[in-house]
Design an enzyme around this catalytic site. Sequence first.
Site, PDB file in Angstrom:
ATOM      1  N   LYS A  41       0.822  -1.221   0.000  1.00 56.38           N
ATOM      2  CA  LYS A  41       0.000   0.000   0.000  1.00 56.38           C
ATOM      3  C   LYS A  41       0.850   1.264   0.000  1.00 56.38           C
ATOM      4  O   LYS A  41       0.525   2.242  -0.687  1.00 56.38           O
ATOM      5  CB  LYS A  41      -0.943  -0.006   1.207  1.00 56.38           C
ATOM      6  CG  LYS A  41      -2.001  -1.100   1.099  1.00 56.38           C
ATOM      7  CD  LYS A  41      -2.991  -1.058   2.230  1.00 56.38           C
ATOM      8  CE  LYS A  41      -3.828  -2.336   2.262  1.00 56.38           C
ATOM      9  NZ  LYS A  41      -4.501  -2.637   1.008  1.00 56.38           N
ATOM     10  N   GLU A 144       0.132  -0.905   7.069  1.00 57.24           N
ATOM     11  CA  GLU A 144       0.854  -2.165   6.864  1.00 57.24           C
ATOM     12  C   GLU A 144       2.243  -2.145   7.502  1.00 57.24           C
ATOM     13  O   GLU A 144       3.041  -3.040   7.260  1.00 57.24           O
ATOM     14  CB  GLU A 144       0.963  -2.484   5.366  1.00 57.24           C
ATOM     15  CG  GLU A 144      -0.348  -2.945   4.775  1.00 57.24           C
ATOM     16  CD  GLU A 144      -0.243  -3.410   3.343  1.00 57.24           C
ATOM     17  OE1 GLU A 144      -1.075  -4.230   2.934  1.00 57.24           O
ATOM     18  OE2 GLU A 144       0.669  -2.939   2.604  1.00 57.24           O
ATOM     19  N   ASN A 188     -12.410   3.148   3.350  1.00 56.97           N
ATOM     20  CA  ASN A 188     -13.505   2.653   2.513  1.00 56.97           C
ATOM     21  C   ASN A 188     -14.629   2.247   3.464  1.00 56.97           C
ATOM     22  O   ASN A 188     -14.544   2.456   4.680  1.00 56.97           O
ATOM     23  CB  ASN A 188     -13.038   1.529   1.578  1.00 56.97           C
ATOM     24  CG  ASN A 188     -12.594   0.284   2.332  1.00 56.97           C
ATOM     25  OD1 ASN A 188     -12.933   0.080   3.497  1.00 56.97           O
ATOM     26  ND2 ASN A 188     -11.821  -0.563   1.676  1.00 56.97           N
ATOM     27  N   LEU A 227     -16.323   5.063  -1.562  1.00 56.80           N
ATOM     28  CA  LEU A 227     -17.517   4.236  -1.720  1.00 56.80           C
ATOM     29  C   LEU A 227     -17.495   3.422  -3.009  1.00 56.80           C
ATOM     30  O   LEU A 227     -18.541   3.073  -3.551  1.00 56.80           O
ATOM     31  CB  LEU A 227     -18.764   5.138  -1.673  1.00 56.80           C
ATOM     32  CG  LEU A 227     -18.917   5.981  -0.401  1.00 56.80           C
ATOM     33  CD1 LEU A 227     -20.094   6.953  -0.526  1.00 56.80           C
ATOM     34  CD2 LEU A 227     -19.091   5.097   0.832  1.00 56.80           C
ATOM     35  N   GLY A 228     -16.305   3.122  -3.530  1.00 55.42           N
ATOM     36  CA  GLY A 228     -16.194   2.279  -4.725  1.00 55.42           C
ATOM     37  C   GLY A 228     -16.911   2.895  -5.910  1.00 55.42           C
ATOM     38  O   GLY A 228     -16.710   4.062  -6.237  1.00 55.42           O
ATOM     39  N   ASP A 252      -9.705  -5.316 -12.185  1.00 51.94           N
ATOM     40  CA  ASP A 252      -9.037  -5.664 -10.922  1.00 51.94           C
ATOM     41  C   ASP A 252      -8.994  -4.406 -10.044  1.00 51.94           C
ATOM     42  O   ASP A 252      -8.433  -3.388 -10.456  1.00 51.94           O
ATOM     43  CB  ASP A 252      -7.617  -6.166 -11.223  1.00 51.94           C
ATOM     44  CG  ASP A 252      -6.797  -6.433  -9.963  1.00 51.94           C
ATOM     45  OD1 ASP A 252      -7.384  -6.500  -8.873  1.00 51.94           O
ATOM     46  OD2 ASP A 252      -5.572  -6.591 -10.092  1.00 51.94           O
ATOM     47  N   ALA A 255      -5.223  -1.871  -5.530  1.00 46.57           N
ATOM     48  CA  ALA A 255      -4.506  -0.577  -5.538  1.00 46.57           C
ATOM     49  C   ALA A 255      -5.348   0.598  -6.030  1.00 46.57           C
ATOM     50  O   ALA A 255      -4.812   1.703  -6.179  1.00 46.57           O
ATOM     51  CB  ALA A 255      -3.204  -0.640  -6.341  1.00 46.57           C
ATOM     52  N   ALA A 256      -6.643   0.383  -6.244  1.00 42.70           N
ATOM     53  CA  ALA A 256      -7.488   1.527  -6.642  1.00 42.70           C
ATOM     54  C   ALA A 256      -7.509   2.576  -5.532  1.00 42.70           C
ATOM     55  O   ALA A 256      -7.400   3.785  -5.796  1.00 42.70           O
ATOM     56  CB  ALA A 256      -8.903   1.056  -6.957  1.00 42.70           C
ATOM     57  N   ASP A 258      -5.207   3.043  -3.246  1.00 43.56           N
ATOM     58  CA  ASP A 258      -3.877   3.670  -3.158  1.00 43.56           C
ATOM     59  C   ASP A 258      -3.724   4.734  -4.252  1.00 43.56           C
ATOM     60  O   ASP A 258      -3.177   5.813  -4.011  1.00 43.56           O
ATOM     61  CB  ASP A 258      -2.777   2.610  -3.335  1.00 43.56           C
ATOM     62  CG  ASP A 258      -2.910   1.477  -2.328  1.00 43.56           C
ATOM     63  OD1 ASP A 258      -3.345   1.738  -1.197  1.00 43.56           O
ATOM     64  OD2 ASP A 258      -2.594   0.324  -2.695  1.00 43.56           O
ATOM     65  N   SER A 297      -0.986  -1.113 -12.731  1.00 39.11           N
ATOM     66  CA  SER A 297      -2.281  -0.553 -13.159  1.00 39.11           C
ATOM     67  C   SER A 297      -2.339   0.964 -13.034  1.00 39.11           C
ATOM     68  O   SER A 297      -3.307   1.590 -13.472  1.00 39.11           O
ATOM     69  CB  SER A 297      -3.403  -1.159 -12.306  1.00 39.11           C
ATOM     70  OG  SER A 297      -3.374  -0.626 -10.994  1.00 39.11           O
TER      71      SER A 297
HETATM   72  O1  RIB Z   1      -3.705  -1.944  -1.694  1.00 45.23           O
HETATM   73  C1  RIB Z   1      -3.231  -2.995  -2.495  1.00 45.23           C
HETATM   74  C2  RIB Z   1      -2.021  -3.640  -1.855  1.00 45.23           C
HETATM   75  O2  RIB Z   1      -2.397  -4.289  -0.677  1.00 45.23           O
HETATM   76  C3  RIB Z   1      -1.364  -4.700  -2.691  1.00 45.23           C
HETATM   77  O3  RIB Z   1      -0.431  -4.190  -3.599  1.00 45.23           O
HETATM   78  C4  RIB Z   1      -0.770  -5.637  -1.658  1.00 45.23           C
HETATM   79  O4  RIB Z   1       0.631  -5.625  -1.620  1.00 45.23           O
HETATM   80  C5  RIB Z   1      -1.374  -5.205  -0.335  1.00 45.23           C
HETATM   81  O5  RIB Z   1      -0.478  -4.510   0.421  1.00 45.23           O
END
Ligand code: RIB
Length: 312
Positions: A41, A144, A188, A227-228, A252, A255-256, A258, A297
């Site tokens: 992240k 994380e 989210n 909210l996606g 997919d 990472a949207a 992020d 992406s």
């Molecule tokens: O937010 C997506 C990320 O969550 C992924 O790239 C994965 O590594 C996890 O950390």
Amino acid sequence: MTSNIVVVGSLNMDFVVMVNHLPAPGETVLGRDFQMIPGGKGANQACAAGKLGSGAVATRMLGRVGYDVFADHLKASLAAAGVDVSAVHATRSQPTGVALIWVDKDGQNSIVVASGANHALTASEIQGHRASFRGAGLALFQLETPLDAVAAALALAREEGARTMLDPAPAQPLPRDLLERVDILTPNESEACILLSRRVSRVTPAEAPALAAELLRLGPKAVILKLGEQGCYYCDGQAAIHSPAFQVAVRDTTAAGDTFNAGLAVAIAEGKNIGEALRFANAAAAISVTRLGAQASIPSRAEVEAFLNRPR
Ligand code: RIB
């Protein structure tokens, strides 16, 4: 006006497998198309800030990797996006973080993270990075890395005058003194529910104002509820904006969120108002969900501008 961005967080090598459906407990499913894609992240946010800032906004990453080949790939991916990785240090005691990701045919995913070196980032190491926050306009955080390191970095960023943005993912309840150091909190739906210690459920835009008001009472200065496909809702106790999502074919969603946070940070760093910044962030996130993988992406600045200016 532009200012710099500092990202404190995780770097993971993502092991991605496409599946028809996500496995249920005890189930074995046959997957297709295994790929290793740079992720994490923190690193995703740094990569996106580098790409979307397009050189005008300088981005620096603070984090930990192991002494292994994944570390080299992850640092190279960030460097290629223009990110300063001189504060991404290697630790001998742990391998680089990895994430195991299944993506189903509707673009939904399940992720398991083995944090490895990300958990070697300590509060005392962060204290040595005061200079990284000096002069930064924004500092971005996620969950994380160890919470005491996040708390120390939030405090340092505030002391050095940077605005702080926390993505509370992976979700966990957070102490009030940490949330009070957050300028913009970006949960989210499920993260918002977990922060408020309530059952996880879908949130409609009509329910967003009440939920955002409850989140503001936890301590942050502003809240953006992601909210996606329903867009996002901003609230700072005075102004409130619902910014609709762009409708795209989802491949997919990894990472949207992020990409959204980094897009928002870049737009704010450039002096855009909050409404414009939300639209820019929504556009960057919309493009990212049409593609597989995390950093693979993330769109370039030119792609986001073309998307926003496309004829409709
Ligand atoms: O937010 C997506 C990320 O969550 C992924 O790239 C994965 O590594 C996890 O950390």
